[in-house]
Design a protein around this motif. Structure first.
Motif, PDB file in Angstrom:
ATOM      1  N   LEU A   3       0.814  -1.206   0.000  1.00 20.51           N
ATOM      2  CA  LEU A   3       0.000   0.000   0.000  1.00 20.51           C
ATOM      3  C   LEU A   3       0.849   1.258   0.000  1.00 20.51           C
ATOM      4  O   LEU A   3       0.476   2.268  -0.580  1.00 20.51           O
ATOM      5  CB  LEU A   3      -0.921  -0.016   1.228  1.00 20.51           C
ATOM      6  N   LEU A   4       1.999   1.202   0.624  1.00 22.23           N
ATOM      7  CA  LEU A   4       2.876   2.360   0.674  1.00 22.23           C
ATOM      8  C   LEU A   4       3.358   2.741  -0.720  1.00 22.23           C
ATOM      9  O   LEU A   4       3.503   3.922  -1.030  1.00 22.23           O
ATOM     10  CB  LEU A   4       4.061   2.080   1.597  1.00 22.23           C
ATOM     11  N   GLY A   5       3.584   1.759  -1.602  1.00 19.98           N
ATOM     12  CA  GLY A   5       3.977   2.050  -2.971  1.00 19.98           C
ATOM     13  C   GLY A   5       2.901   2.808  -3.727  1.00 19.98           C
ATOM     14  O   GLY A   5       3.189   3.741  -4.478  1.00 19.98           O
ATOM     15  N   ILE A   6       1.650   2.431  -3.528  1.00 16.84           N
ATOM     16  CA  ILE A   6       0.535   3.125  -4.169  1.00 16.84           C
ATOM     17  C   ILE A   6       0.442   4.550  -3.639  1.00 16.84           C
ATOM     18  O   ILE A   6       0.238   5.495  -4.399  1.00 16.84           O
ATOM     19  CB  ILE A   6      -0.780   2.361  -3.927  1.00 16.84           C
ATOM     20  N   LEU A   7       0.621   4.704  -2.331  1.00 18.05           N
ATOM     21  CA  LEU A   7       0.557   6.035  -1.731  1.00 18.05           C
ATOM     22  C   LEU A   7       1.676   6.924  -2.269  1.00 18.05           C
ATOM     23  O   LEU A   7       1.459   8.111  -2.548  1.00 18.05           O
ATOM     24  CB  LEU A   7       0.641   5.938  -0.213  1.00 18.05           C
ATOM     25  N   ASN A   8       2.866   6.367  -2.442  1.00 18.86           N
ATOM     26  CA  ASN A   8       3.977   7.149  -3.001  1.00 18.86           C
ATOM     27  C   ASN A   8       3.689   7.583  -4.435  1.00 18.86           C
ATOM     28  O   ASN A   8       3.995   8.709  -4.825  1.00 18.86           O
ATOM     29  CB  ASN A   8       5.278   6.357  -2.944  1.00 18.86           C
ATOM     30  N   PHE A  13       1.709  12.638  -7.836  1.00 21.04           N
ATOM     31  CA  PHE A  13       0.764  13.310  -8.734  1.00 21.04           C
ATOM     32  C   PHE A  13      -0.309  14.091  -7.988  1.00 21.04           C
ATOM     33  O   PHE A  13      -1.346  14.415  -8.550  1.00 21.04           O
ATOM     34  CB  PHE A  13       0.096  12.279  -9.652  1.00 21.04           C
ATOM     35  N   ARG A  14      -0.059  14.433  -6.728  1.00 21.93           N
ATOM     36  CA  ARG A  14      -1.099  15.075  -5.924  1.00 21.93           C
ATOM     37  C   ARG A  14      -1.506  16.434  -6.482  1.00 21.93           C
ATOM     38  O   ARG A  14      -2.686  16.762  -6.509  1.00 21.93           O
ATOM     39  CB  ARG A  14      -0.681  15.174  -4.470  1.00 21.93           C
ATOM     40  N   TYR A  15      -0.550  17.228  -6.934  1.00 24.36           N
ATOM     41  CA  TYR A  15      -0.897  18.550  -7.470  1.00 24.36           C
ATOM     42  C   TYR A  15      -1.676  18.423  -8.772  1.00 24.36           C
ATOM     43  O   TYR A  15      -2.623  19.181  -9.016  1.00 24.36           O
ATOM     44  CB  TYR A  15       0.352  19.400  -7.671  1.00 24.36           C
ATOM     45  N   ALA A  16      -1.294  17.470  -9.590  1.00 19.18           N
ATOM     46  CA  ALA A  16      -2.037  17.244 -10.843  1.00 19.18           C
ATOM     47  C   ALA A  16      -3.462  16.795 -10.542  1.00 19.18           C
ATOM     48  O   ALA A  16      -4.402  17.224 -11.215  1.00 19.18           O
ATOM     49  CB  ALA A  16      -1.317  16.207 -11.694  1.00 19.18           C
ATOM     50  N   LEU A  17      -3.630  15.951  -9.533  1.00 18.16           N
ATOM     51  CA  LEU A  17      -4.983  15.506  -9.168  1.00 18.16           C
ATOM     52  C   LEU A  17      -5.833  16.673  -8.692  1.00 18.16           C
ATOM     53  O   LEU A  17      -7.003  16.797  -9.079  1.00 18.16           O
ATOM     54  CB  LEU A  17      -4.921  14.429  -8.080  1.00 18.16           C
ATOM     55  N   TRP A  18      -5.273  17.548  -7.858  1.00 25.59           N
ATOM     56  CA  TRP A  18      -6.017  18.718  -7.393  1.00 25.59           C
ATOM     57  C   TRP A  18      -6.388  19.628  -8.566  1.00 25.59           C
ATOM     58  O   TRP A  18      -7.541  20.062  -8.684  1.00 25.59           O
ATOM     59  CB  TRP A  18      -5.203  19.512  -6.368  1.00 25.59           C
ATOM     60  N   ILE A  19      -5.421  19.916  -9.429  1.00 28.26           N
ATOM     61  CA  ILE A  19      -5.665  20.838 -10.546  1.00 28.26           C
ATOM     62  C   ILE A  19      -6.698  20.268 -11.510  1.00 28.26           C
ATOM     63  O   ILE A  19      -7.624  20.963 -11.932  1.00 28.26           O
ATOM     64  CB  ILE A  19      -4.346  21.167 -11.265  1.00 28.26           C
ATOM     65  N   LEU A  20      -6.552  18.994 -11.860  1.00 27.01           N
ATOM     66  CA  LEU A  20      -7.494  18.398 -12.803  1.00 27.01           C
ATOM     67  C   LEU A  20      -8.887  18.268 -12.215  1.00 27.01           C
ATOM     68  O   LEU A  20      -9.882  18.446 -12.922  1.00 27.01           O
ATOM     69  CB  LEU A  20      -6.971  17.040 -13.265  1.00 27.01           C
ATOM     70  N   THR A  21      -8.979  17.980 -10.931  1.00 24.41           N
ATOM     71  CA  THR A  21     -10.297  17.897 -10.295  1.00 24.41           C
ATOM     72  C   THR A  21     -10.984  19.255 -10.311  1.00 24.41           C
ATOM     73  O   THR A  21     -12.167  19.358 -10.654  1.00 24.41           O
ATOM     74  CB  THR A  21     -10.172  17.376  -8.851  1.00 24.41           C
ATOM     75  N   VAL A  22     -10.256  20.306  -9.966  1.00 18.69           N
ATOM     76  CA  VAL A  22     -10.838  21.657  -9.981  1.00 18.69           C
ATOM     77  C   VAL A  22     -11.193  22.072 -11.405  1.00 18.69           C
ATOM     78  O   VAL A  22     -12.269  22.636 -11.652  1.00 18.69           O
ATOM     79  CB  VAL A  22      -9.863  22.664  -9.327  1.00 18.69           C
ATOM     80  N   LEU A  23     -10.320  21.784 -12.359  1.00 16.15           N
ATOM     81  CA  LEU A  23     -10.572  22.136 -13.749  1.00 16.15           C
ATOM     82  C   LEU A  23     -11.843  21.478 -14.284  1.00 16.15           C
ATOM     83  O   LEU A  23     -12.702  22.137 -14.882  1.00 16.15           O
ATOM     84  CB  LEU A  23      -9.363  21.733 -14.608  1.00 16.15           C
ATOM     85  N   PHE A  24     -11.979  20.184 -14.037  1.00 17.58           N
ATOM     86  CA  PHE A  24     -13.164  19.499 -14.537  1.00 17.58           C
ATOM     87  C   PHE A  24     -14.411  19.847 -13.738  1.00 17.58           C
ATOM     88  O   PHE A  24     -15.525  19.753 -14.257  1.00 17.58           O
ATOM     89  CB  PHE A  24     -12.930  17.988 -14.586  1.00 17.58           C
ATOM     90  N   THR A  25     -14.252  20.288 -12.493  1.00 14.38           N
ATOM     91  CA  THR A  25     -15.410  20.784 -11.745  1.00 14.38           C
ATOM     92  C   THR A  25     -15.956  22.034 -12.405  1.00 14.38           C
ATOM     93  O   THR A  25     -17.171  22.171 -12.582  1.00 14.38           O
ATOM     94  CB  THR A  25     -15.016  21.082 -10.282  1.00 14.38           C
ATOM     95  N   PHE A  26     -15.055  22.951 -12.786  1.00 15.72           N
ATOM     96  CA  PHE A  26     -15.503  24.147 -13.496  1.00 15.72           C
ATOM     97  C   PHE A  26     -16.088  23.802 -14.860  1.00 15.72           C
ATOM     98  O   PHE A  26     -17.077  24.408 -15.287  1.00 15.72           O
ATOM     99  CB  PHE A  26     -14.361  25.157 -13.657  1.00 15.72           C
ATOM    100  N   LEU A  54      -9.217   8.811  -2.973  1.00 21.12           N
ATOM    101  CA  LEU A  54      -8.426   7.641  -2.594  1.00 21.12           C
ATOM    102  C   LEU A  54      -7.093   8.073  -2.002  1.00 21.12           C
ATOM    103  O   LEU A  54      -6.659   7.539  -0.976  1.00 21.12           O
ATOM    104  CB  LEU A  54      -8.195   6.746  -3.812  1.00 21.12           C
ATOM    105  N   TYR A  55      -6.442   9.047  -2.622  1.00 21.87           N
ATOM    106  CA  TYR A  55      -5.167   9.547  -2.105  1.00 21.87           C
ATOM    107  C   TYR A  55      -5.337  10.116  -0.702  1.00 21.87           C
ATOM    108  O   TYR A  55      -4.562   9.807   0.199  1.00 21.87           O
ATOM    109  CB  TYR A  55      -4.592  10.608  -3.037  1.00 21.87           C
ATOM    110  N   TYR A  60      -4.473   9.746   5.071  1.00 25.79           N
ATOM    111  CA  TYR A  60      -4.992   9.840   6.434  1.00 25.79           C
ATOM    112  C   TYR A  60      -4.758   8.539   7.192  1.00 25.79           C
ATOM    113  O   TYR A  60      -4.311   8.548   8.341  1.00 25.79           O
ATOM    114  CB  TYR A  60      -6.479  10.182   6.400  1.00 25.79           C
ATOM    115  N   ASN A  61      -5.045   7.429   6.545  1.00 26.08           N
ATOM    116  CA  ASN A  61      -4.871   6.125   7.177  1.00 26.08           C
ATOM    117  C   ASN A  61      -3.399   5.860   7.491  1.00 26.08           C
ATOM    118  O   ASN A  61      -3.067   5.342   8.559  1.00 26.08           O
ATOM    119  CB  ASN A  61      -5.438   5.028   6.284  1.00 26.08           C
ATOM    120  N   TYR A  62      -2.506   6.210   6.586  1.00 24.85           N
ATOM    121  CA  TYR A  62      -1.081   6.008   6.803  1.00 24.85           C
ATOM    122  C   TYR A  62      -0.576   6.841   7.977  1.00 24.85           C
ATOM    123  O   TYR A  62       0.173   6.360   8.835  1.00 24.85           O
ATOM    124  CB  TYR A  62      -0.307   6.358   5.531  1.00 24.85           C
ATOM    125  N   LYS A  63      -0.994   8.113   8.034  1.00 22.14           N
ATOM    126  CA  LYS A  63      -0.569   8.974   9.127  1.00 22.14           C
ATOM    127  C   LYS A  63      -1.116   8.479  10.465  1.00 22.14           C
ATOM    128  O   LYS A  63      -0.421   8.537  11.481  1.00 22.14           O
ATOM    129  CB  LYS A  63      -1.014  10.421   8.885  1.00 22.14           C
TER     130      LYS A  63
END
Length: 76
Positions: A3-8, A13-26, A54-55, A60-63
Motif C-alpha cells: 500500500l505504501l507504494g501506491i501512496l507514493n 501526482f497530488r498537485y495534478a490531481l487537485w488541478i485536474l479535479t478543480v478544472l473538470f469541476t468548473f 483515494l489519495y 490519512y490512514n497512513y498517518k
C-alpha cells in the motif's frame, strides 16, 4: 508494504490531481451539459475526484497508523 507504494505514486501526482479535479469541476459546472464534451467532463471529473479521494483516504490512514506506532514505541 504494498500500500505504501501506491501512496507514493499518488503522492507524486497530488498537485495534478487537485488541478485536474478543480478544472473538470468548473467544466462540468459552467460548461455544456449536452453532447460529448459534457459527458466526457463528467466522466473525467468522477475519475479524478475518485483518485483524489483515494489519495486523501490512504494518506490519512497512513498517518494514523504511523502515529499509533510512534505512541506504541514511546510507551515501551
Amino acid at each position: 508494504m504494498k500500500l505504501l507504494g501506491i501512496l507514493n505514486e499518488l503522492h507524486n501526482f497530488r498537485y495534478a490531481l487537485w488541478i485536474l479535479t478543480v478544472l473538470f469541476t468548473f467544466l462540468v459546472t459552467f460548461g455544456p451539459n449536452d453532447g460529448s464534451l459534457g459527458i466526457t467532463g463528467k466522466i473525467l471529473l468522477c475519475l479524478f475526484a475518485s483518485l483524489l479521494g483515494l489519495y486523501l483516504l490512504l494518506k490519512y490512514n497512513y498517518k494514523r497508523n504511523k502515529r499509533k506506532e510512534i505512541e506504541k514505541s514511546n510507551s515501551n
